[in-house]
Design an enzyme around this catalytic site. Structure first.
Site, PDB file in Angstrom:
ATOM      1  CD1 TRP A  10      -9.227  -6.531 -45.978  1.00  0.00           C
ATOM      2  CD2 TRP A  10     -11.438  -6.955 -46.115  1.00  0.00           C
ATOM      3  NE1 TRP A  10      -9.580  -6.485 -47.300  1.00  0.00           N
ATOM      4  CE2 TRP A  10     -10.930  -6.743 -47.422  1.00  0.00           C
ATOM      5  CE3 TRP A  10     -12.786  -7.231 -45.953  1.00  0.00           C
ATOM      6  CZ2 TRP A  10     -11.741  -6.804 -48.552  1.00  0.00           C
ATOM      7  CZ3 TRP A  10     -13.605  -7.295 -47.083  1.00  0.00           C
ATOM      8  CH2 TRP A  10     -13.070  -7.071 -48.363  1.00  0.00           C
ATOM      9  CE  LYS A  11      -4.198  -5.237 -39.440  1.00  0.00           C
ATOM     10  NZ  LYS A  11      -3.057  -4.767 -38.713  1.00  0.00           N
ATOM     11  CG  HIS A  95      -2.524 -10.663 -36.583  1.00  0.00           C
ATOM     12  ND1 HIS A  95      -2.358  -9.494 -35.886  1.00  0.00           N
ATOM     13  CD2 HIS A  95      -2.234 -10.385 -37.876  1.00  0.00           C
ATOM     14  CE1 HIS A  95      -1.997  -8.538 -36.731  1.00  0.00           C
ATOM     15  NE2 HIS A  95      -1.917  -9.054 -37.955  1.00  0.00           N
ATOM     16  CD  GLU A  97      -3.439  -5.903 -35.329  1.00  0.00           C
ATOM     17  OE1 GLU A  97      -4.522  -6.310 -35.760  1.00  0.00           O
ATOM     18  OE2 GLU A  97      -2.676  -5.159 -35.985  1.00  0.00           O
ATOM     19  CD  GLU A 167       1.618 -10.439 -40.070  1.00  0.00           C
ATOM     20  OE1 GLU A 167       1.326  -9.892 -41.127  1.00  0.00           O
ATOM     21  OE2 GLU A 167       0.877 -10.433 -39.088  1.00  0.00           O
ATOM     22  N   GLY A 173       1.383  -2.087 -39.421  1.00  0.00           N
ATOM     23  CA  GLY A 173       0.583  -0.862 -39.346  1.00  0.00           C
ATOM     24  C   GLY A 173       1.393   0.380 -39.030  1.00  0.00           C
ATOM     25  CB  SER A 213       4.513  -1.545 -43.448  1.00  0.00           C
ATOM     26  OG  SER A 213       3.996  -1.102 -42.204  1.00  0.00           O
ATOM     27  N   GLY A 234      -2.135  -5.962 -44.216  1.00  0.00           N
ATOM     28  CA  GLY A 234      -3.226  -5.343 -43.477  1.00  0.00           C
ATOM     29  C   GLY A 234      -3.768  -4.136 -44.245  1.00  0.00           C
ATOM     30  N   GLY A 235      -3.251  -2.956 -43.907  1.00  0.00           N
ATOM     31  CA  GLY A 235      -3.766  -1.694 -44.447  1.00  0.00           C
ATOM     32  C   GLY A 235      -3.937  -1.676 -45.960  1.00  0.00           C
TER      33      GLY A 235
END
Ligand code: PEP
Length: 249
Positions: A10-11, A95, A97, A167, A173, A213, A234-235
């Protein structure tokens, strides 16, 4: 033979009340999917709300990171035992990020993974190449460097308890999913690295997830590849119906 592992990251999204609302809708949609592992990683502060919301279900809750020390003067950090105490069973480590914006390295990925295992958490360790690596044909070299500098430092016993997430950074994203063939090739390359370091049995048993994605309309085709054992989303994991459709691929 490998149990699918469907994980949502969920970031830095959702409040505590949105967390509760998500699970009210999500739980009934995945109740029958008990032949696979389902994990959601909310923000740290919403882990207790998430743990309360999934009680009595087979949905697991994870952190999105942890520090390698059990406690100490590390302002802003969270340790493995702290995550475990509030009911998390899983943790995402390395991750992209974290690597891109917070200085995560392969060496710190290894330290965090060992700390997670010591705390009784199940790590999902992320690797993946950037767009320029893919375009210059360096994907497998990058995966090898990340593997050798991180995961390869685990003992065989430690390694047996982790899942790996492939990933590609350019697919996270962005709406650009790796084709099933691209993903499968990378997963095969990672499995070969595992076989080289930990042996054929470990390679056959390790779950390797694809992330980048993933949506309800591409989950099934990705999951049909031989070496794709789950997804890190993610999204599309923020919406209960869309993540349930992925889980139920
Ligand atoms: C992720 O955050 O790990 C991820 C894969 O994001 P998205 O599904 O939005 O690309």
């Amino acid at each position: 033979m490998r149990t699918p592992l469907m994980a949502g990251n969920w970031k830095m999204y959702k409040s505590a009340s949105e967390t509760v609302e998500f699970f009210e809708q999500f739980r009934p949609l995945v109740e029958a999917a008990n032949d696979r592992d389902i994990v959601i990683a909310p923000t740290f502060v919403n882990i207790p709300a998430a743990v309360d919301s999934v009680r009595g279900s087979h949905i697991g809750i994870g952190g999105q990171n942890l520090h390698w020390a059990k406690e100490g003067a590390f302002t802003g950090e969270i340790s493995g035992p702290m995550l475990k105490t509030v009911g998390a069973d899983w943790v995402i480590i390395g991750h992209s990020e974290r690597r891109q914006y917070f200085g995560e390295t392969d060496a710190t990925v290894l330290k965090r993974t060992i700390a997670a295992l010591e705390a009784g958490l199940k790590p999902i360790v992320c690797v993946g190449e950037k767009l320029e690596d893919r375009e210059s044909g360096a994907t497998n070299d990058v995966l090898k460097t990340q593997f050798d500098g991180g995961i390869a430092g685990l003992s065989a016993e430690q390694f047996a308890q982790i899942a790996i997430a492939y990933e590609p950074v350019w697919a996270i994203g962005t709406g650009k999913t790796a084709t099933p063939q691209m993903a499968e090739d990378a997963h095969k390359a990672i499995r070969a690295l595992v076989a080289g370091k930990f042996g054929a049995d470990a390679a056959a048993a390790t779950r390797i997830l694809y992330g980048g994605s993933v949506k309800p309309d591409n989950a099934k085709i990705l999951m049909s590849e031989e070496d794709i054992d789950g997804v890190l989303v993610g999204g599309a994991a923020l919406d209960p119906k869309s993540f349930a459709a992925i889980v139920n691929f």
